[in-house]
Design an enzyme around this catalytic site. Structure first.
Site, PDB file in Angstrom:
ATOM      1  N   TRP A 313     -22.489  35.004  -0.887  1.00 25.97           N
ATOM      2  CA  TRP A 313     -21.981  36.213  -1.963  1.00 25.97           C
ATOM      3  C   TRP A 313     -21.854  37.215  -0.897  1.00 25.97           C
ATOM      4  O   TRP A 313     -20.774  38.008  -0.739  1.00 25.97           O
ATOM      5  CB  TRP A 313     -22.857  36.656  -2.935  1.00 25.97           C
ATOM      6  CG  TRP A 313     -22.389  37.786  -3.893  1.00 25.97           C
ATOM      7  CD1 TRP A 313     -21.446  37.769  -4.828  1.00 25.97           C
ATOM      8  CD2 TRP A 313     -22.624  39.006  -3.131  1.00 25.97           C
ATOM      9  NE1 TRP A 313     -21.394  39.040  -5.165  1.00 25.97           N
ATOM     10  CE2 TRP A 313     -22.296  39.931  -4.469  1.00 25.97           C
ATOM     11  CE3 TRP A 313     -23.630  39.870  -2.483  1.00 25.97           C
ATOM     12  CZ2 TRP A 313     -22.405  41.035  -4.425  1.00 25.97           C
ATOM     13  CZ3 TRP A 313     -23.511  41.185  -2.754  1.00 25.97           C
ATOM     14  CH2 TRP A 313     -22.993  41.902  -3.509  1.00 25.97           C
ATOM     15  N   HIS A 314     -22.640  37.382  -0.002  1.00 24.76           N
ATOM     16  CA  HIS A 314     -22.736  38.634   1.014  1.00 24.76           C
ATOM     17  C   HIS A 314     -21.665  38.508   2.080  1.00 24.76           C
ATOM     18  O   HIS A 314     -21.133  39.553   2.414  1.00 24.76           O
ATOM     19  CB  HIS A 314     -24.125  38.832   1.715  1.00 24.76           C
ATOM     20  CG  HIS A 314     -25.033  39.226   0.895  1.00 24.76           C
ATOM     21  ND1 HIS A 314     -25.760  38.612  -0.005  1.00 24.76           N
ATOM     22  CD2 HIS A 314     -25.550  40.491   0.456  1.00 24.76           C
ATOM     23  CE1 HIS A 314     -26.775  39.394  -0.783  1.00 24.76           C
ATOM     24  NE2 HIS A 314     -26.576  40.500  -0.239  1.00 24.76           N
ATOM     25  N   GLY A 315     -21.221  37.548   2.412  1.00 22.68           N
ATOM     26  CA  GLY A 315     -20.086  37.371   3.173  1.00 22.68           C
ATOM     27  C   GLY A 315     -19.660  36.080   3.765  1.00 22.68           C
ATOM     28  O   GLY A 315     -20.550  34.859   3.555  1.00 22.68           O
ATOM     29  N   PHE A 471     -18.902  43.935   0.782  1.00 23.48           N
ATOM     30  CA  PHE A 471     -19.075  42.959   0.298  1.00 23.48           C
ATOM     31  C   PHE A 471     -18.525  42.891  -1.160  1.00 23.48           C
ATOM     32  O   PHE A 471     -18.764  42.043  -2.020  1.00 23.48           O
ATOM     33  CB  PHE A 471     -20.701  42.686   0.088  1.00 23.48           C
ATOM     34  CG  PHE A 471     -21.306  42.694   1.275  1.00 23.48           C
ATOM     35  CD1 PHE A 471     -20.917  42.037   2.502  1.00 23.48           C
ATOM     36  CD2 PHE A 471     -22.640  43.495   1.684  1.00 23.48           C
ATOM     37  CE1 PHE A 471     -21.610  41.882   3.849  1.00 23.48           C
ATOM     38  CE2 PHE A 471     -23.241  43.621   2.866  1.00 23.48           C
ATOM     39  CZ  PHE A 471     -22.701  42.794   4.024  1.00 23.48           C
TER      40      PHE A 471
END
Lengths: 471, 319
Positions: A313-315, A471
């Site tokens: 999800w973060h990257g 993000f």
């Protein structure tokens, strides 16, 4: 500069029945000031989730309801996948396939829409909650759209739950002075964290990561220490500003950070770090996978899977997945050794030891989060102790490499001490609520001091974006 | 009512904060007596200047007019890291201060014509700040209003870690002390290597390792010469003296450099008929560490001797 004062004035001047419209209009304007064309994506995601929630409310047949849910999830996640993950998966697939035959990856030239992960998750939780019968679908499209796009938290959270935010946008408000003052105070603290500490540390961190192989030894230990604080101050600073802004409109957003570096376990760290996201993953990924109500092995799998997804999800990079995986594994190990660890935590020295270990562990994991490539991670890990044999010169060279002379070190660590002191006092209570109980002169002096710190020590002439916007 | 009280509290807070900010800034201004950037001289640029010079730190530290200032009106327009394009902008702003027939020394250092565009340099914003002290907004590259306000009126907001020490202990000018240092007290070879890195490598080469010719700077030199002629001043190009360690560093690591430098400078000299006086390897200076503050900058005494020699030699040329 004038955006919020204008919204604030108009918001409290017009009758309640028009306020949702003002919030919607200002939120869309706020988003479009970054990139106007991507407003279409928010509108699309909002329209899809709004419509499907109405169908879910209306439809009684379980099979069809499930179909609507999956279709909605597929569409909303599809948009996120297309913009954020397509190139990543295309590259990963072609790298894997190239073992067997030459494959050229298909790459899209797309700009990642700001905040897409945040508002997508907010719409997903809404649709899932409606499907599970926890809430009723919202009938008013405008109010629902204002809930999804609420400008203080649109681009970097907190990721709000429907039950908390939607009724507040719907219900009438009257100005609450105490809440307003509290909002202004928390905003000021947020500005201190972002503009004074995070932007100052960003200079060292960005410089080092722009030339990874140009640094070695203690310089990397310092850089990772600085990054741990930079990302915390940057992100929690934004959250504080968002929470404070909303409070001035008499809207309560959820707490997103609660002194995370004063945790005595990785599990506790995640109950204090980006709380709106970690509880989202708990409620919509971990528990649906079976949560704790299954075998030990399955529990561990659930935990690891949740953190791997959280990393992604973060990257869109394997380094983020590994970062998530490391946190998942750390918690599995904590569960395995829960008895000796809880024995340790009952003692003061043991608690301090655990706290330090958590900080060191997080600092280590942040390397994966911040480094652009895995080769950089390897370099940092293998060169952070170069010259350790001569401790004094190891330390001196580290400071010198970052251009840190004694006065600058004193200044930097002075500011960090203010942060540490606040977080220590704030750990188990709300220090901003406690302070007003003290003498008025003392309270005013404290906030004037904080204001002066922001005025004099905020980084001027830099346009540092918030890290989490990406993000 | 509640809103009114809230707004009054915020207004009171903002008012006190603004008052304290102004007070601390005034205190800072009173305590800061330093002139680290050497820009205070621009507060009082004399009229009818008869001899002046421009340039980067090579111009700043190599010209010392103390022996001739009784006889002539002199001024040093040079500042550290100053490019030819900024020399031109300063000349444009102060051209009315120059008397007809004024002798204008324009230092051309080895790095003057090479490198990426100034505004693309990593250090550009920080070195550009010195011009907010005296240049008009139109002459400042990438002008920014807020930087102007902070730099000129609220320097305390820009002081960061030095703020508390300046407020409580003051800050005196260290320029004279710095300029009076001697290269005898330092490792000149190491300094020469660092200077070479700065002048010939950093932001001076393209990805294939070739030297980048900076057309803006080359053109600025031509324009300066034209402007001098237009106002009746006499331009003279000068390369200031360097220590032999610096020259050796260049011949060892960039043996073809002289040729490249001349290929740019010669056409300008031919086209404009301007005098060029090259003191880079002048035997009066190259081995005299006592006349330098480091590998490529003269100290105060060296600058005095160099300025006298330059004026004497220029006089001989004219005769």
């Amino acid at each position: 500069m004038l955006f919020f004062p204008l919204i604030f004035t108009v918001y409290w001047t017009i009758p309640h029945r028009y306020r949702w419209f003002l919030l919607l209009l200002s939120s869309y304007y706020f988003y479009m000031s970054w990139n106007p064309k991507y407003i279409v994506l928010i509108l699309f995601t909002t329209a899809v989730s709004y419509t499907s929630a109405l169908f879910l409310d209306w439809e009684a047949h379980e099979g069809r309801r499930r179909f609507i849910l999956f279709l909605t999830l597929a569409v909303c996640l599809g948009v996120l996948f297309f913009y954020k993950y397509f190139n990543f998966f295309s590259l990963s697939f072609s790298s894997l396939a190239s073992f067997f035959l030459p494959v050229h990856p298909v790459l899209l030239q797309l700009v990642l829409p700001v905040g897409i992960s945040f508002y997508t998750f907010q719409t997903l939780s809404y649709v899932i909650d409606v499907y599970q019968g926890r809430i009723k679908a919202e009938r008013h499209f405008g109010i629902y759209a204002a809930f999804i796009a609420f400008f203080p938290q649109l681009v970097a959270g907190p990721i709000e739950r429907t039950q908390n935010l939607l009724p507040q946008i719907k219900n009438p408000h009257s100005f609450n002075r105490q809440k307003g003052i509290y909002g202004a105070k928390i905003m000021l603290w947020g500005y201190f964290k972002k503009m004074v500490i995070a932007d100052l540390l960003a200079d060292f961190v960005d410089g080092a990561f722009a030339n990874v192989y140009g640094y070695s030894g203690f310089a990397w230990i310092l850089v990772m220490f600085f990054f741990s604080l930079q990302i915390y101050c940057d992100f929690s600073g934004y959250s504080d500003i968002a929470i404070g802004t909303a409070k001035l409109l008499d809207i309560d957003l959820m707490t997103n950070f609660k002194s995370p570096y004063f945790s005595s376990s990785v599990k506790e760290f995640w109950s204090r770090w980006h709380i709106s996201l970690s509880t989202w993953f708990r409620d919509y990924v971990y528990i649906p996978l079976g949560g704790n109500r299954c075998s030990k092995a399955r529990q561990r799998f659930n935990l690891l899977a949740t953190f791997l997804v959280s990393g992604l999800w973060h990257g869109a990079n394997w380094t983020f997945v590994i970062w998530g995986g490391i946190h998942g594994i750390a918690q599995i190990l904590e569960n395995l050794f829960s008895q000796p660890l809880s024995w340790l935590r009952r003692r003061t020295w043991g608690k301090v030891l655990c706290g330090l270990s958590v900080c060191l562990f997080c600092g280590f994991a942040w390397i994966f989060f911040r480094a652009p490539a895995f080769s950089d991670v390897l370099y940092i890990l293998t060169h952070s102790f170069d010259g350790f044999g001569h401790p004094l010169s190891y330390l001196m060279q580290g400071f010198a490499a970052l251009g840190l002379y004694p006065l600058k070190i004193l200044y930097l660590f002075g500011l960090i001490m203010i942060l540490a002191m606040y977080d220590f006092l704030h750990k188990d209570r709300d220090i901003l609520l406690e302070i007003p109980k003290k003498k008025k002169g003392l309270v005013w002096s404290l906030y004037l001091m904080l204001g002066l710190l922001v005025v004099f020590f905020s980084q001027k002439g830099v346009a540092a974006a918030f890290v989490y916007f990406q993000f | 009512m509640l809103m009114k009280r809230f707004l009054m509290t915020i207004a009171l807070y903002t008012g006190i904060l603004a008052f304290l900010t102004l007070g601390i800034n005034a205190w800072y201004l009173a305590m800061d007596q330093s002139d680290d950037l050497w820009t205070d001289k621009f507060k009082d640029v004399p009229a009818h200047i008869q001899i002046c010079n421009f340039g980067s730190s090579h111009g700043l530290y190599s010209f010392n007019y103390e022996d001739v200032c009784g006889e002539f009106t002199c001024f040093n327009f040079a500042l550290a890291s100053q490019s030819l394009s900024y020399d031109l902008r300063i000349l444009q702003q102060y051209k009315d201060h120059l008397k007809e027939g004024c002798l204008v020394f324009i230092p051309v250092s080895y790095f003057s014509f090479f490198g990426i565009e100034e505004t693309q340099e990593e250090e550009f914003l920080s070195k550009n700040r010195q011009y907010y002290d005296f240049l008009s907004p139109g002459q400042i590259k990438e002008y920014d209003f807020s930087t102007h306000v902070f730099k000129r009126f609220f320097p305390a907001l820009d002081a960061y870690e030095t703020l508390p020490t300046v407020l409580f202990f003051g800050k005196a000018s260290g320029n004279e002390e710095l300029w009076s240092k001697s290269a005898l007290d330092m490792d000149v070879s190491a300094d020469a290597a660092l200077a070479f890195e700065r002048h010939f490598i950093q932001e001076k080469l393209n990805p294939s390792g070739e030297r980048i010719v900076n057309k803006e700077e080359v053109s600025a030199l031509g324009q300066m010469i034209l402007l001098c002629r237009e106002i009746g001043a006499v331009p003279v190009l000068v390369t200031t003296p360097y220590l032999e360690e610096y020259l050796e560093e260049i011949s060892a690591n960039a043996p073809d450099f002289d040729e490249e430098f001349s290929a740019i400078l010669s056409p300008i000299l031919t086209e404009t008929g301007t005098a060029y006086m090259d003191y880079s390897s002048d035997l009066h200076f190259t081995a005299r560490k006592d006349l330098f503050m480091n590998a490529d900058h003269l100290n105060k005494e060296g600058a005095r001797q160099f300025t006298n020699l330059l004026l004497e030699n220029y006089g001989n040329i004219q005769k």
